[in-house]
Design an enzyme around this catalytic site. Structure first.
Site, PDB file in Angstrom:
ATOM      1  CE  LYS A 135      -2.766   0.575   3.674  1.00 39.92           C
ATOM      2  NZ  LYS A 135      -2.462   1.856   4.357  1.00 39.92           N
ATOM      3  CB  SER A 136       3.841   2.252   1.980  1.00 40.17           C
ATOM      4  OG  SER A 136       3.278   2.128   3.253  1.00 40.17           O
ATOM      5  N   GLY A 194      -5.349   7.664   5.361  1.00 39.31           N
ATOM      6  CA  GLY A 194      -4.464   8.686   5.917  1.00 39.31           C
ATOM      7  C   GLY A 194      -3.234   8.880   5.052  1.00 39.31           C
ATOM      8  NE  ARG A 199      -5.866   8.053  10.696  1.00 40.85           N
ATOM      9  CZ  ARG A 199      -5.158   7.241   9.921  1.00 40.85           C
ATOM     10  NH1 ARG A 199      -5.724   6.707   8.848  1.00 40.85           N
ATOM     11  NH2 ARG A 199      -3.915   6.961  10.215  1.00 40.85           N
ATOM     12  CG  ASP A 244       0.223   0.030   9.437  1.00 39.78           C
ATOM     13  OD1 ASP A 244      -0.220   0.894  10.215  1.00 39.78           O
ATOM     14  OD2 ASP A 244       0.662   0.294   8.298  1.00 39.78           O
TER      15      ASP A 244
HETATM   16  C1  S3P Z   1       2.403   4.745   6.196  1.00 36.07           C
HETATM   17  C2  S3P Z   1       2.867   5.160   7.426  1.00 36.07           C
HETATM   18  C3  S3P Z   1       2.269   4.753   8.710  1.00 36.07           C
HETATM   19  C4  S3P Z   1       1.349   3.542   8.542  1.00 36.07           C
HETATM   20  C5  S3P Z   1       0.459   3.655   7.333  1.00 36.07           C
HETATM   21  C6  S3P Z   1       1.287   3.790   6.073  1.00 36.07           C
HETATM   22  C7  S3P Z   1       3.045   5.238   4.976  1.00 36.07           C
HETATM   23  O1  S3P Z   1       1.507   5.837   9.216  1.00 36.07           O
HETATM   24  O2  S3P Z   1       0.569   3.376   9.707  1.00 36.07           O
HETATM   25  O3  S3P Z   1      -0.385   2.525   7.209  1.00 36.07           O
HETATM   26  O4  S3P Z   1       2.804   4.672   3.893  1.00 36.07           O
HETATM   27  O5  S3P Z   1       3.820   6.206   5.076  1.00 36.07           O
HETATM   28  P1  S3P Z   1       2.195   7.017  10.081  1.00 36.07           P
HETATM   29  O6  S3P Z   1       3.130   7.739   9.220  1.00 36.07           O
HETATM   30  O7  S3P Z   1       1.044   7.878  10.506  1.00 36.07           O
HETATM   31  O8  S3P Z   1       2.835   6.325  11.247  1.00 36.07           O
END
Ligand code: S3P
Length: 448
Positions: free
Chosen positions: A27-28, A100, A128, A327
């Site tokens: 996903k990232s 997010g 959030r 996560d």
């Molecule tokens: C992510 C960072 C994390 C993670 C999210 C994906 C990213 O969040 O929880 O699922 O892709 O940069 P945070 O940066 O708020 O810790």
């Protein structure tokens, strides 16, 4: 907005889980590939993109900002971007759904362009915190024109006409915050630096380099990093192959550990060291997880993982490991419930501001299924059931709070519990793991 009718799903104990599977793309990396492709002139191709709802919202936002994105019949996405600073003012509010990551990264990318855009999302995303990204972005010259209480969504941002390069020490360990600032810094003349006290996932840094930007990373303190991007680069279009998401692989992986007799191979899982906290923790608990083939796939490490059902024991998980498995706590808590002895997970403050208050939701998920669990400060303490024939009681109905990871963790729990576990709504699983139910059934899980 219509509230869809919840779709419950029930997981039951059955035979061993077996076979071989590849979970969907990370996903990232998927969000980042679309956003960087949209900021690059020329054709970027992305194969193995996660086509979950979160990422599809980011694709729609990039289109609304002026980039061209097409999905070929071969499943490859082709992106024709607008160049750094080249976004157009969108005609309507950008809707990021539950995501997010998509929202915060896009806020950063827009902050360096002279356009005004409104960002919105679902009821979970509207709760959030966004101030954490808005604070540094205001320092580079972006302005918040309008926002809900506390800087939350829906919010309207006017990007900077002449973004200023800054150095910013991040008050929270967040890859999203770091990435938002690096993406904004692309449009600023000179060096933008983010200092993080705890190193977080570095996919943005790796991918920026892959697109030809100059990024340097130096250690900072015991666990931190200092990351600098040189602004106004000529980004070069790139090909991105998205590896399988370790945060999705975590669900079948833990299922195979706790369902007796299971043996499973999970293909092409990304093993970036800033994402492997769960694997380290499970191995300390006694899990049999073998990396059968490892390679470097376009800037990210990848391995096929062979997992065998294992007798687990409780461990203490240090707070500094949290960013590398942020996560994964809901599913680790499930593994801990099936271990012998107590597991204490320290320093989980950030879990309170995920898709749900994940600290509370994880504790509730275990409690309604007969597991003894406590929250002490920011720590989660799970009493394993390993000495009671290895099983949790189950039999509970879990409220999923619009949170895909709570939904999947609860279902995995049901696959090994004495009694079935039901979730009240499975709809949000599609945000990150489309095809979860089918994949799990394919390896022998009883989900109905
Ligand atoms: C992510 C960072 C994390 C993670 C999210 C994906 C990213 O969040 O929880 O699922 O892709 O940069 P945070 O940066 O708020 O810790």
């Amino acid at each position: 907005m219509n509230t869809p009718v919840p779709t419950p799903l029930t997981a039951r104990r059955g035979g061993p889980l077996q076979g071989r599977a590849r979970v969907p793309g990370d996903k990232s990396i998927s969000h980042r590939a679309l956003i960087l492709g949209a900021m690059t002139v020329g054709e970027t191709t992305v194969s193995g993109l996660l086509e979950g709802e979160d990422v599809l919202h980011t694709a729609a936002a990039m289109r609304a900002l002026g980039a061209r994105l097409e999905r070929g019949s071969d499943g490859v996405w082709r992106i024709h971007g607008v160049g750094v600073g080249g976004f157009a003012t969108p005609a309507a509010a950008l809707d990021f759904g539950n995501s997010g990551t998509g929202c915060r990264l896009a806020i950063g990318a827009v902050a360096g362009c002279p356009v005004t855009a409104t960002f919105d999302g679902d009821a979970s995303l509207r709760k959030r915190p966004m101030r954490r990204v808005l604070d540094p972005l205001e320092k580079i010259g972006a302005r918040v024109i309008d926002a809900a209480e506390g800087g939350r969504l829906p919010l309207t941002l006017k990007g900077a006409r002449d973004p200023i390069p800054i150095t910013y020490e991040s008050p929270v360990p967040s890859a999203q915050l770091k990435s938002a600032l690096l993406l904004a810094g692309l449009a600023a003349p000179g060096e933008t630096t983010v200092i993080e006290v705890e190193a977080t996932r570095d996919h943005t840094e790796r991918m920026l380099k892959h697109f030809g930007a100059k990024v340097t990373t130096r250690p900072h303190g015991e666990h931190g990093r200092r990351v600098t991007v040189v602004g106004q680069p000529e980004l070069e279009p790139a090909n991105v192959a998205v590896p399988a998401d370790p945060s999705s692989a975590a669900f079948p992986l833990v299922a195979a550990l706790i369902v007796p007799g299971s043996e499973l191979i999970l293909d092409e899982v990304m093993t970036n060291p800033l994402r492997t906290g769960l694997l380290s923790t499970l191995r300390e608990m006694g899990a049999s997880i073998e990396a059968v083939e490892t390679r470097d796939d376009g800037g990210e490490e990848v391995a096929d993982l062979r997992v065998r059902a294992s007798a687990l024991k409780g461990v203490e998980v240090p707070a500094e490991r949290a960013p590398s498995m942020i996560d994964e706590y809901p599913i680790l808590a499930v593994a801990a419930a099936f271990a012998e002895g107590t597991t204490r997970m320290r320093g989980l403050k950030e879990l309170r501001v995920k898709e749900s208050d994940r600290l509370a939701a994880t504790a509730d998920m275990l409690r309604v299924n007969g597991v003894s669990v406590e929250i002490e400060g920011d720590d989660l303490i799970v009493q394993g059931q390993g000495n009671k024939n290895g099983r949790a009681a189950g039999g509970g109905e879990v409220a999923t709070h619009m949170d895909h990871r709570i939904a999947m963790a609860a279902l995995v729990m049901g696959l090994a519990s004495e009694n079935a576990v039901r979730i009240h709504d499975s709809a949000f699983i599609a945000t990150s793991f489309p095809g979860f139910t089918e994949l799990m059934r394919g390896i022998g899980a009883d989900l109905a």
